[in-house]
Design an enzyme around this catalytic site. Structure first.
Site, short mmCIF file in Angstrom:
data_model
loop_
_atom_site.label_atom_id
_atom_site.label_comp_id
_atom_site.label_asym_id
_atom_site.label_seq_id
_atom_site.Cartn_x
_atom_site.Cartn_y
_atom_site.Cartn_z
N LEU A 103 79.21 28.63 73.24
CA LEU A 103 77.76 29.25 73.65
C LEU A 103 79.04 31.18 73.52
O LEU A 103 79.62 30.62 73.88
CB LEU A 103 78.42 29.36 75.43
CG LEU A 103 78.13 28.18 76.53
CD1 LEU A 103 78.27 28.40 77.56
CD2 LEU A 103 76.37 27.18 75.48
N ASP A 104 77.92 31.77 73.17
CA ASP A 104 78.23 33.08 73.08
C ASP A 104 78.75 34.12 73.70
O ASP A 104 78.51 33.16 75.18
CB ASP A 104 77.12 33.85 72.44
CG ASP A 104 75.70 33.58 71.86
OD1 ASP A 104 76.10 32.44 71.07
OD2 ASP A 104 74.29 33.26 71.46
N ARG A 105 80.14 35.10 73.45
CA ARG A 105 80.49 35.63 74.60
C ARG A 105 79.48 36.16 75.71
O ARG A 105 79.61 35.60 76.26
CB ARG A 105 80.49 37.25 73.80
CG ARG A 105 81.75 37.72 74.50
CD ARG A 105 81.87 39.42 73.67
NE ARG A 105 82.25 39.13 72.46
CZ ARG A 105 84.07 38.93 72.38
NH1 ARG A 105 85.08 39.48 73.57
NH2 ARG A 105 84.59 38.76 71.89
N ARG A 190 68.87 32.28 71.14
CA ARG A 190 68.42 34.17 71.03
C ARG A 190 67.29 33.89 69.50
O ARG A 190 65.93 34.63 69.38
CB ARG A 190 69.54 34.70 70.55
CG ARG A 190 70.48 35.26 72.36
CD ARG A 190 71.84 35.32 71.94
NE ARG A 190 72.81 35.33 73.11
CZ ARG A 190 72.71 35.99 74.14
NH1 ARG A 190 71.71 36.55 74.79
NH2 ARG A 190 73.48 35.46 75.28
#
Ligand code: URA
Length: 233
Positions: A103-105, A190
């Site tokens: 998962l992204d930051r 996103r």
């Protein structure tokens, strides 16, 4: 139960180095059921070993459900690594713990972690097309045809040769949706929303296959039960 040399076992599980085991034995920090005078090279059953009066971590693979918070990353070598939320000694455990996908930051939510390579591979392989459900907050109201575009399997992201797999969109409000994908491309949610001219301002993974977070708080983890980790995608 497989017996293992005591010093090998403790260093493999990240408790201390093999050379430190001798000192820990002298200090009386290690007890073994039915073995009053253990040595570094004693062959032991991991379930009978206690360190500082606590039973050892599982010697077999670890299977964890973890709730990632915002701001941390899935890399091991980052000052804000998700692995900082786990016991310190697990950094030295072999084999190394990894996550099923990343998962992204700026994304929170559910991650599966394990040191069982085959299990990780099974849950992350694109052929399995495991559904992952995201709760998404948007900067703008979502356009009307978003459901059909995402479901069509024709949406092409910039720089990608193949279109996104069909995804299921459920509207919760003008700027809030649930989006279920069956693949895990880089920044996929996103980028999908950006392709519709929108912008993601909040992203949280609620479910991965049959797994959900339940009431597990952010930054916390729990062991998966056997019936959970034995399940198949
Ligand atoms: N899609 C994203 O854009 N980010 C994630 O972390 C996961 C899916």
């Amino acid at each position: 139960m497989r017996l293992e040399r005591l010093d090998h076992l403790l260093s493999r599980l990240g408790y201390c180095s093999r050379s430190e085991v001798r000192q820990w034995l002298r200090d009386g920090r290690i007890q073994i059921t039915d073995l009053p005078r253990p040595q570094c090279n004693s062959k032991v059953d991991p379930q009978q070993v206690y360190v500082d009066d606590e039973p050892l971590d599982p010697a077999q693979p670890l299977y964890l459900l973890y709730h990632k918070g915002l701001g941390s990353v899935c890399a091991h070598d980052d000052p804000r690594s998700i692995y900082d939320d786990l016991p310190m000694r697990w950094r030295y455990r072999r084999p190394v713990l990894s996550s099923v996908g990343r998962l992204d930051r700026d994304t929170s939510g559910l991650l599966l972690l394990s040191d069982d390579g085959q299990w990780l591979h099974r849950w992350s392989h694109p052929r399995q097309a495991v559904p992952r459900r995201y709760r998404v907050q948007l900067a703008e109201p979502l356009r009307e045809d978003a459901e059909s575009i995402f479901a069509s399997g024709t949406l092409r992201l910039q720089g990608e040769s193949s279109p996104c797999r069909p995804a299921v969109l459920q509207r919760l409000g003008p700027r809030e949706i649930l989006l279920t994908l069956r693949e895990g491309r880089y920044h996929e949610v996103r980028r999908m929303l950006a392709a519709l001219g929108n912008h993601v301002v909040g992203l949280h993974r609620e479910a991965f296959g049959p797994f959900t977070l339940g009431d597990l708080p952010e930054h916390e983890w729990r062991f998966l039960r056997a019936d959970e980790w034995e399940s198949r995608p």
